[in-house]
Design an enzyme around this catalytic site. Sequence first.
Site, short mmCIF file in Angstrom:
data_model
loop_
_atom_site.label_atom_id
_atom_site.label_comp_id
_atom_site.label_asym_id
_atom_site.label_seq_id
_atom_site.Cartn_x
_atom_site.Cartn_y
_atom_site.Cartn_z
N CYS A 1 62.45 -39.78 -13.39
CA CYS A 1 62.75 -39.12 -12.12
C CYS A 1 61.58 -39.26 -11.15
CB CYS A 1 63.05 -37.65 -12.38
SG CYS A 1 63.32 -36.67 -10.88
N ASP B 1 59.70 -19.88 -10.31
CA ASP B 1 59.35 -21.24 -10.72
C ASP B 1 58.00 -21.40 -11.40
OD1 ASP B 1 60.04 -23.93 -10.92
OD2 ASP B 1 59.04 -24.48 -9.06
#
Length: 348
Positions: free
Chosen positions: A214, A134
């Site tokens: 979001c 990530d």
Amino acid sequence: MTLNLAGRLEAKAHDLGFAAFGIASAAEDPVRSERLEEWLGEGHHGTMEWMATRLEHRRSPQGLWPDARSVIALGMSYAPAHDPLALDGDGERARISVYAQGKDYHDVVKRRLKALARWLVAEQPEAEVKVFVDTAPVMEKPLGEAAGIGWQGKHTNLVSPEHGSWLFLGAIYTTLELAPSQPHRDQCGSCRACLDACPTDAFPAAYQLDARRCISYLTIEHKGPVAEEFRAALGNRIYGCDDCLAVCPWNKFAQEAHAAREFLPRAELVAPRLAELLALDDAGFRRVFSGSPIKRIGRDRFVRNCLYAAGNSGDAGLVGSVESLLGDPDPVVRDAAEWALARLRSAP
């Protein structure tokens, strides 16, 4: 020999605590690349400029490392024992995303990936490897789908038929030619629970996410004041959002994660009191969130989020805590405090 190696590699991965395992080709997938370019072209990445600046590296594993031939996609379960939505609407307490309630997954997963990579090199000394969690231009979710460990659901996150939506993803790139696994087929069907659950309508359509709307993006990645149109919808969410994940019907097959004790939630982060969080200075914030992914956003952004939650709480008992932040050195915190105070004073 390759099949035998792949089987032993999977067994070793499970021994190290990985719940999901699969292998994909490192070559570019034109469809995957096209979808990424469309998403970026529509500006759905918001201020995450690194998504665009390293497009050529992100497009495929070989774009990042030309010598790569195979991708070993892996997932560690962090399925929660408690209901992630249990605190919805609780005015005194804040909601922290399940993944951030334990130790920083970057450190935990990378340590296991390195152990697996070392095992692979010991078995195949000619192999070269790189591990990713990530923090590099790696498309973990599409690669996980290609490797058969799940499919990208309508909320764009990976869904596993065994582990639901609760997987930390990692990848090992290698120069070895390994037989790819069968890609996973989409099993969302007509369900749209995740789309309907989103408080900010962040999904323009199924399988499309506009990060700018979001809550995870707004509370973690977004650095300035959150647009007023979204502040009420944040509710008491102060770091991330689990709503679209938590309502997925496939989670009924997920079991509480036992592979890594590091993912067990810290008691003080399961249902923290807003009043205590609003009182944190920089030193206190660093102390409380040492070893947590939350530390990455810093005290100011974190307190900004807590102030929005306070404004949404309707709890007059938080007025004093909010007023104490009206003179905060950070202008974004001051703005959030003014908004929260106005909301609290106008609440019935």
